[in-house]
Design a protein around this motif. Structure first.
Motif, PDB file in Angstrom:
ATOM      1  N   LEU A  21       1.475   4.815  -4.926  1.00 18.76           N
ATOM      2  CA  LEU A  21       0.726   3.648  -4.465  1.00 18.76           C
ATOM      3  C   LEU A  21       0.559   2.657  -5.609  1.00 18.76           C
ATOM      4  N   LEU A  22       0.935   1.414  -5.355  1.00 18.31           N
ATOM      5  CA  LEU A  22       0.667   0.323  -6.295  1.00 18.31           C
ATOM      6  C   LEU A  22      -0.089  -0.762  -5.545  1.00 18.31           C
ATOM      7  N   VAL A  23      -0.986  -1.427  -6.265  1.00 20.66           N
ATOM      8  CA  VAL A  23      -1.826  -2.447  -5.648  1.00 20.66           C
ATOM      9  C   VAL A  23      -1.794  -3.726  -6.470  1.00 20.66           C
ATOM     10  N   ILE A  98      -4.465   2.900   3.966  1.00 18.26           N
ATOM     11  CA  ILE A  98      -5.322   2.238   2.983  1.00 18.26           C
ATOM     12  C   ILE A  98      -6.384   1.431   3.716  1.00 18.26           C
ATOM     13  N   VAL A  99      -7.625   1.578   3.273  1.00 18.45           N
ATOM     14  CA  VAL A  99      -8.743   0.759   3.751  1.00 18.45           C
ATOM     15  C   VAL A  99      -9.213  -0.030   2.526  1.00 18.45           C
ATOM     16  N   PRO A 100      -8.635  -1.224   2.318  1.00 20.09           N
ATOM     17  CA  PRO A 100      -8.882  -1.949   1.072  1.00 20.09           C
ATOM     18  C   PRO A 100     -10.267  -2.592   1.007  1.00 20.09           C
ATOM     19  N   GLU A 106      -3.182  -6.680  -1.923  1.00 24.78           N
ATOM     20  CA  GLU A 106      -1.949  -6.202  -1.298  1.00 24.78           C
ATOM     21  C   GLU A 106      -1.673  -4.805  -1.849  1.00 24.78           C
ATOM     22  N   TRP A 107      -0.930  -3.998  -1.109  1.00 26.68           N
ATOM     23  CA  TRP A 107      -0.584  -2.663  -1.590  1.00 26.68           C
ATOM     24  C   TRP A 107       0.758  -2.254  -1.036  1.00 26.68           C
ATOM     25  N   ARG A 108       1.390  -1.323  -1.744  1.00 25.02           N
ATOM     26  CA  ARG A 108       2.674  -0.789  -1.299  1.00 25.02           C
ATOM     27  C   ARG A 108       2.799   0.662  -1.734  1.00 25.02           C
ATOM     28  N   LYS A 114      11.403   2.784  -7.934  1.00 26.91           N
ATOM     29  CA  LYS A 114      11.381   1.389  -7.451  1.00 26.91           C
ATOM     30  C   LYS A 114      10.147   0.634  -7.958  1.00 26.91           C
ATOM     31  N   ALA A 115       9.220   1.331  -8.596  1.00 28.96           N
ATOM     32  CA  ALA A 115       7.959   0.709  -9.029  1.00 28.96           C
ATOM     33  C   ALA A 115       8.190  -0.451  -9.996  1.00 28.96           C
ATOM     34  N   GLN A 116       9.177  -0.324 -10.864  1.00 31.31           N
ATOM     35  CA  GLN A 116       9.441  -1.376 -11.855  1.00 31.31           C
ATOM     36  C   GLN A 116       9.974  -2.665 -11.214  1.00 31.31           C
ATOM     37  N   SER A 117      10.315  -2.611  -9.929  1.00 26.59           N
ATOM     38  CA  SER A 117      10.804  -3.818  -9.251  1.00 26.59           C
ATOM     39  C   SER A 117       9.664  -4.805  -8.975  1.00 26.59           C
TER      40      SER A 117
END
Length: 137
Positions: A21-23, A98-100, A106-108, A114-117
């Protein structure tokens, strides 16, 4: 501005399908990172990272383990002048929904390679690189 460094925690979290998870938060000038925040008085670091994740994403963490400590001194990437000690963890969750809160723009969920993209903040880039090295070991 505080006269002392602020102790903060964050975690790179793997979901049940192996993606991380990245946000994108409001605090890192549009850059992507990991959820986290300040340690409160009387909390352990692990308690703090669990609380921050519940508050910011609604996720419950498990298998939390220490990753690294970084120092952010007046980083131009952060939205205001700050001196932070960033204690990073690796963790897992069994949830994907996700309950932001208001901090998460934004989150993915994506594969670690692929995180470095994404345009990551410097400190998250370092954490992702560490995870990739450990995965290859």
């Amino acid at each position: 501005m505080s006269e002392r460094p602020v102790l903060c925690v964050g975690a790179l979290v793997w979901g049940p399908d192996g993606r991380v998870l990245l946000v994108r938060t409001t605090k890192w000038r549009g850059l992507w990172g990991v959820a986290g925040g300040k340690v409160e008085w009387g909390e352990t670091l692990e308690q703090a990272v669990g609380r921050e994740f519940r508050e910011e994403t609604g996720l419950e963490l498990h298998t939390v383990r220490y990753a690294q400590t970084q120092e952010a001194v007046l980083s131009p990437e952060f939205h205001k002048p700050a001196h932070m000690l960033l204690v990073d963890f690796f963790a897992r969750t069994d949830q994907t929904e996700i309950v932001p809160n208001e901090e998460i723009a934004e989150w993915r969920w994506l594969e670690l390679d692929k995180a470095q993209s994404l345009p990551l903040n410097t400190f998250t880039r370092t954490l992702v690189e560490l995870a990739q090295k450990l995965e290859q070991a």
